[in-house]
Design a protein around this motif. Structure first.
Motif, PDB file in Angstrom:
ATOM      1  N   PHE A   1      -4.559  48.039  20.528  1.00 47.51           N
ATOM      2  CA  PHE A   1      -4.655  48.059  21.987  1.00 47.51           C
ATOM      3  C   PHE A   1      -4.816  49.486  22.484  1.00 47.51           C
TER       4      PHE A   1
ATOM      5  N   GLU B   1      -2.580  44.108  33.574  1.00 47.85           N
ATOM      6  CA  GLU B   1      -3.576  43.046  33.520  1.00 47.85           C
ATOM      7  C   GLU B   1      -3.065  41.783  32.838  1.00 47.85           C
ATOM      8  N   TRP B   2      -2.221  41.937  31.815  1.00 45.94           N
ATOM      9  CA  TRP B   2      -1.861  40.807  30.978  1.00 45.94           C
ATOM     10  C   TRP B   2      -0.460  40.268  31.218  1.00 45.94           C
TER      11      TRP B   2
ATOM     12  N   ASP C   1      -2.325  32.847  21.542  1.00 46.69           N
ATOM     13  CA  ASP C   1      -3.349  33.455  22.388  1.00 46.69           C
ATOM     14  C   ASP C   1      -3.068  34.940  22.579  1.00 46.69           C
ATOM     15  N   ARG C   2      -4.047  35.632  23.118  1.00 43.27           N
ATOM     16  CA  ARG C   2      -3.968  37.079  23.297  1.00 43.27           C
ATOM     17  C   ARG C   2      -2.830  37.479  24.241  1.00 43.27           C
ATOM     18  N   ARG C   3      -2.621  36.695  25.290  1.00 42.07           N
ATOM     19  CA  ARG C   3      -1.586  37.039  26.264  1.00 42.07           C
ATOM     20  C   ARG C   3      -0.203  37.034  25.624  1.00 42.07           C
TER      21      ARG C   3
ATOM     22  N   MET D   1      -2.957  47.441  30.140  1.00 45.67           N
ATOM     23  CA  MET D   1      -2.585  46.159  29.567  1.00 45.67           C
ATOM     24  C   MET D   1      -1.330  45.606  30.223  1.00 45.67           C
TER      25      MET D   1
ATOM     26  N   PRO E   1     -10.973  42.774  19.320  1.00 48.50           N
ATOM     27  CA  PRO E   1     -11.026  41.494  18.604  1.00 48.50           C
ATOM     28  C   PRO E   1      -9.741  41.228  17.826  1.00 48.50           C
TER      29      PRO E   1
ATOM     30  N   THR F   1      -6.502  49.161  36.517  1.00 50.41           N
ATOM     31  CA  THR F   1      -7.276  47.965  36.197  1.00 50.41           C
ATOM     32  C   THR F   1      -8.186  47.530  37.336  1.00 50.41           C
TER      33      THR F   1
ATOM     34  N   ALA G   1      -7.233  46.223  25.561  1.00 53.50           N
ATOM     35  CA  ALA G   1      -6.666  44.884  25.401  1.00 53.50           C
ATOM     36  C   ALA G   1      -7.671  43.858  24.894  1.00 53.50           C
ATOM     37  N   ASP G   2      -8.973  44.157  24.963  1.00 61.36           N
ATOM     38  CA  ASP G   2      -9.988  43.205  24.531  1.00 61.36           C
ATOM     39  C   ASP G   2     -10.396  43.374  23.075  1.00 61.36           C
TER      40      ASP G   2
END
Length: 223
Positions: free
Chosen positions: A33, A117-118, A62-64, A114, A41, A219, A38-39
């Motif tokens: 990260f 946003e998350w 999941d990513r979150r 991050m 892969p 963000t 945060a995106d």
């Protein structure tokens, strides 16, 4: 009885392996990260953790969920370290210096987008972890101002916003390149916070809530 004996010894090992895998995933995710955002892969995170994709998804659907675990890990570790520093440092300003350098070492500035946003800002566990860290910083900050070593025209948010901005890698550099000189610049800033102040600062002192707003602004594409 034979079959029961064969199963029971294996169970703790499986739990220990699962725990180690989870810890490796969180540590790898934190690094990824910071380096890619945060995106990044999830395949890259699995590769860094030395596990298969299926293992990663088994722990973090999941990513979150993964991002949340990273944030909790960072806040928890930083809070624990800050509490130790506050208890053992020779004085409040020394404690403040060590905590700020620690925040830079954990690369809070790179993780800041991050966080905003998350994360669910009303998540009780996240709030508790963040408040634990905030309380230590505010206590040390107030102590340094009370004993006359920290200038009185600054707030906790001023210091942490500066630290997060300086800790964020410059365009065209990697985090590893940036860390070679970031502590030098942080110390220059900290020296400028010592009392007595040499200038009058414009504006008003920032508090930690302003730091949360700064994270949100990162963000916002309009900023």
């Amino acid at each position: 009885m034979v079959s029961q004996t064969a199963v029971k010894p294996g169970t703790p090992r499986l739990r220990a392996d699962a725990t180690r895998n989870r810890e490796r995933i969180v540590a790898a995710a934190q690094e990824a990260f910071i380096e890619f955002g945060a995106d990044v892969p999830l395949d890259e995170i699995a590769r860094r953790a030395g596990i298969g994709n299926a293992t990663l998804y088994r722990h973090f659907p999941d990513r979150r969920d993964l991002a949340r675990s990273v944030v909790l890990s960072v806040f928890g570790t930083m809070a624990k370290e800050a509490e130790t520093i506050a208890a053992e440092a020779a004085d409040a300003f020394t404690a403040l210096e060590e905590i700020v350098h620690g925040a830079v070492e954990w690369k809070i500035g790179a993780l800041c987008p991050m966080f905003s946003e998350w994360m669910d800002v009303d998540d009780p566990e996240l709030l508790a972890a963040r408040n634990r860290l905030d309380n230590v910083v505010e206590r040390v900050f107030a102590g340094a101002q009370a004993d006359g070593t920290l200038r009185t025209d600054v707030g906790t948010g001023d210091v942490m916003i500066l630290a997060s901005q300086i800790a964020r890698p410059l365009p065209g550099t990697t985090p590893l390149q940036h860390v070679n000189f970031v502590h030098r610049y942080i110390q220059i800033v900290l020296d400028g916070l010592r009392a007595p102040q040499r200038s009058v600062l414009p504006g008003q002192p920032a508090i930690l809530q302003d730091l949360r707003g700064e994270c949100a602004a990162v963000t916002d594409p309009q900023h």
